[in-house]
Design an enzyme around this catalytic site. Structure first.
Site, PDB file in Angstrom:
ATOM      1  N   GLU A  18      25.278  22.124  14.327  1.00 18.62           N
ATOM      2  CA  GLU A  18      25.077  21.534  15.605  1.00 18.62           C
ATOM      3  C   GLU A  18      26.776  20.459  15.574  1.00 18.62           C
ATOM      4  OE1 GLU A  18      25.074  19.800  18.757  1.00 18.62           O
ATOM      5  OE2 GLU A  18      23.504  20.982  18.205  1.00 18.62           O
ATOM      6  N   ASP A  43      30.889  23.951  14.814  1.00 17.53           N
ATOM      7  CA  ASP A  43      30.740  24.809  16.250  1.00 17.53           C
ATOM      8  C   ASP A  43      29.788  25.969  15.486  1.00 17.53           C
ATOM      9  OD1 ASP A  43      30.979  26.986  17.833  1.00 17.53           O
ATOM     10  OD2 ASP A  43      32.814  25.957  18.936  1.00 17.53           O
ATOM     11  N   GLY A  44      28.796  26.412  16.133  1.00 12.64           N
ATOM     12  CA  GLY A  44      28.038  27.422  15.634  1.00 12.64           C
ATOM     13  C   GLY A  44      28.646  28.850  15.827  1.00 12.64           C
ATOM     14  N   ASP A  76      21.862  30.193  20.648  1.00 19.51           N
ATOM     15  CA  ASP A  76      21.311  29.390  21.578  1.00 19.51           C
ATOM     16  C   ASP A  76      22.347  28.761  22.108  1.00 19.51           C
ATOM     17  OD1 ASP A  76      19.427  28.371  23.397  1.00 19.51           O
ATOM     18  OD2 ASP A  76      18.651  27.071  21.813  1.00 19.51           O
TER      19      ASP A  76
END
Length: 283
Positions: free
Chosen positions: A121, A146-147, A167
């Site tokens: 997150e 950062d995913g 997502d």
């Protein structure tokens, strides 16, 4: 869409995403070997539906609120059962409130002792809230990152089986193309993992372009799942949401075909509400 997911928690898009997520985790639990879960855009983990952000939009009332205390047919209830069980467990642990579990909390509550969760997150406040929600659970690692970066760095997991949920917030132009490219790279690194790619449905042209890009990725098995609450007509209005699932569990398609149409009708907001379950590759 607003990146702070608390504005949208429990809406109809969450219902689709979380119902399917819980079904996948149930399938993972059917085998004794441990699994890994990677959530690229994890959010806060738990949401207060009576909080300021949720109340400002009230979107949950047309999502989880429509299904509270409502019994659907047997096939639909079989789909909803794992998700309903998590919601009931959260409510039992926090009596007197109206809390809704995000994807990290759903997976955490369904995970076994030997399974492992890695949650990304990038928003500092949401990451802090996520860490608090996960508590001191040793199975869980929360990282302010950062995913997209984590997706490149953290695959394949040592468990060699598990699930990746992608997502993103869809606030920036080109996010669908970015997701397709990121998935293509990830599945080359870890081709046997289960991937669930969530997206909003607004413009049919965007959907076609995304599906074409996913087909071109070379993934061996792909399942398209969509829930429309109305027929798409205005590209600025959220008409539904979809999941692209790579390497879906073997009974998932049949289960969704049997039960998802009734769920779509229960959540309908206008003409054209429907469910789509389609094999894109690996039939």
């Amino acid at each position: 869409m607003n990146y702070r997911h608390a504005f949208h928690a429990g809406n109809f898009a969450d219902v689709l995403k979380h119902v399917v997520l819980a079904l996948i985790v149930r399938h993972l639990n059917a085998k004794p070997s441990p699994w890994s879960y990677l959530d690229t855009h994890a959010g806060c983990g738990i949401y207060d539906l009576e909080g300021e952000q949720s109340e400002r939009t009230g979107e949950w009332r047309n999502g989880v609120g429509r299904l509270e205390g409502r019994r659907l047919g047997d096939a639909a209830e079989a789909l909803l059962a794992p998700w309903r069980e998590v919601i009931a467990g959260l409510a039992a642990d926090h009596p007197g409130g109206r809390l809704y579990p995000g994807s990290p909390e759903i997976v955490r509550r369904m995970a076994r002792r030997e399974d492992r969760l890695r949650l990304c997150e990038k928003h500092p406040k949401d990451c802090a809230a996520l860490s608090e929600a996960m508590g001191r659970d040793r199975r869980v690692k929360v990282v302010e990152i950062d995913g997209w970066t984590a997706l490149n760095a953290w695959l394949p997991p040592r468990e060699r089986r598990g699930l990746v949920l992608i997502d993103p917030p869809f606030e920036e132009p080109g996010e669908l193309r970015r997701m397709a490219d990121a998935f293509s790279r990830a599945q080359r690194i870890w081709p046997t993992g289960v991937y669930a790619l969530w997206r909003p449905i607004k413009d049919p042209a965007d959907t076609r372009a995304f599906l074409d890009a996913i087909r071109a990725s070379g993934a061996a098995k792909l399942l398209r799942v969509e829930l429309l609450v109305r027929a798409p007509s205005d590209p600025k209005v959220l008409s539904g949401s979809g999941l692209l699932i790579a390497n879906p569990p073997w009974t998932l398609e049949a289960d969704l075909r049997a039960g998802l149409p009734e769920v779509a009708q229960a959540l309908a907001q206008g003409p054209g509400a429907a469910a789509v379950v389609e094999t894109l590759a690996g039939a």
